[in-house]
Design an enzyme around this catalytic site. Structure first.
Site, short mmCIF file in Angstrom:
data_model
loop_
_atom_site.label_atom_id
_atom_site.label_comp_id
_atom_site.label_asym_id
_atom_site.label_seq_id
_atom_site.Cartn_x
_atom_site.Cartn_y
_atom_site.Cartn_z
N ASP A 121 -20.27 144.57 50.78
CA ASP A 121 -21.18 143.48 51.15
C ASP A 121 -22.11 143.80 52.17
O ASP A 121 -21.59 145.04 52.95
CB ASP A 121 -20.32 142.14 51.66
CG ASP A 121 -19.46 141.61 50.53
OD1 ASP A 121 -19.85 141.52 49.48
OD2 ASP A 121 -18.58 141.10 50.88
N ASP A 139 -22.87 138.46 44.22
CA ASP A 139 -22.46 137.15 44.81
C ASP A 139 -23.59 136.11 44.48
O ASP A 139 -23.37 134.88 44.35
CB ASP A 139 -22.20 137.01 45.97
CG ASP A 139 -20.95 138.01 46.46
OD1 ASP A 139 -19.94 138.20 45.44
OD2 ASP A 139 -20.64 138.42 47.48
#
Length: 162
Positions: A121, A139
């Protein structure tokens, strides 16, 4: 005459989401140290983080079984959505786009998890001391896909009545 071609023609969108996600993760891992952060805007940093769980690090602090659970879950969800795409016609643009984005995002995070044991991330939005959980391009694709499904449900409520 209505075009009866299946929604599988939308899988190009899955490929775009998949490639864009893995490419951005590669760039981050090659240019950042773990937890290194670069301020871009007063509310946004690029920050290299690792997530062994799911959304918002759900189940991250477990013994490792969650890695396999999320890999299998991504494969099952993607297979079901490919089936739905096959059943849909190309005229169902919102729904097909939604399924394709979810497939691309789910498979990209699955590959990352299978290869690394975690998901990379790097998008870190914040306000003062509050930070939204760090996330990635996959995401975003999954969230946009979910939003398109909700929009399709509101836009076409007659399909739900039987």
């Amino acid at each position: 005459m209505e075009n009866k071609t299946s929604g599988l023609s939308f899988l190009w969108l899955s490929a775009v989401a998949f490639i864009l996600d893995l490419l951005t993760k590669y760039i981050v891992t090659q240019n950042f140290e773990l937890y290194e952060s670069v301020n871009i805007l007063p509310i946004f940093n690029l920050t290299y983080a690792r997530n062994t769980g799911a959304a918002f690090s759900f189940l991250a602090n477990h013994d490792g079984w969650q890695k396999y659970f999320f890999i299998v879950l991504a494969m099952v969800i993607s297979a079901v959505l490919v089936y739905f795409l096959k059943k849909n016609s190309t005229s169902q643009k919102l729904q097909n786009s939604a399924y394709a984005l979810i497939i691309g995002g789910a498979l990209a995070n699955m590959v990352d998890r299978a290869y690394n044991g975690f998901v990379v991330d790097f998008l870190d939005f914040y306000w003062q001391n509050w930070h939204y959980p760090t996330f990635n391009v996959a995401d975003i694709a999954i969230c946009i896909g979910a939003g398109l499904l909700a929009l399709d449900a509101f836009k076409n409520p007659e399909k739900k009545k039987e």
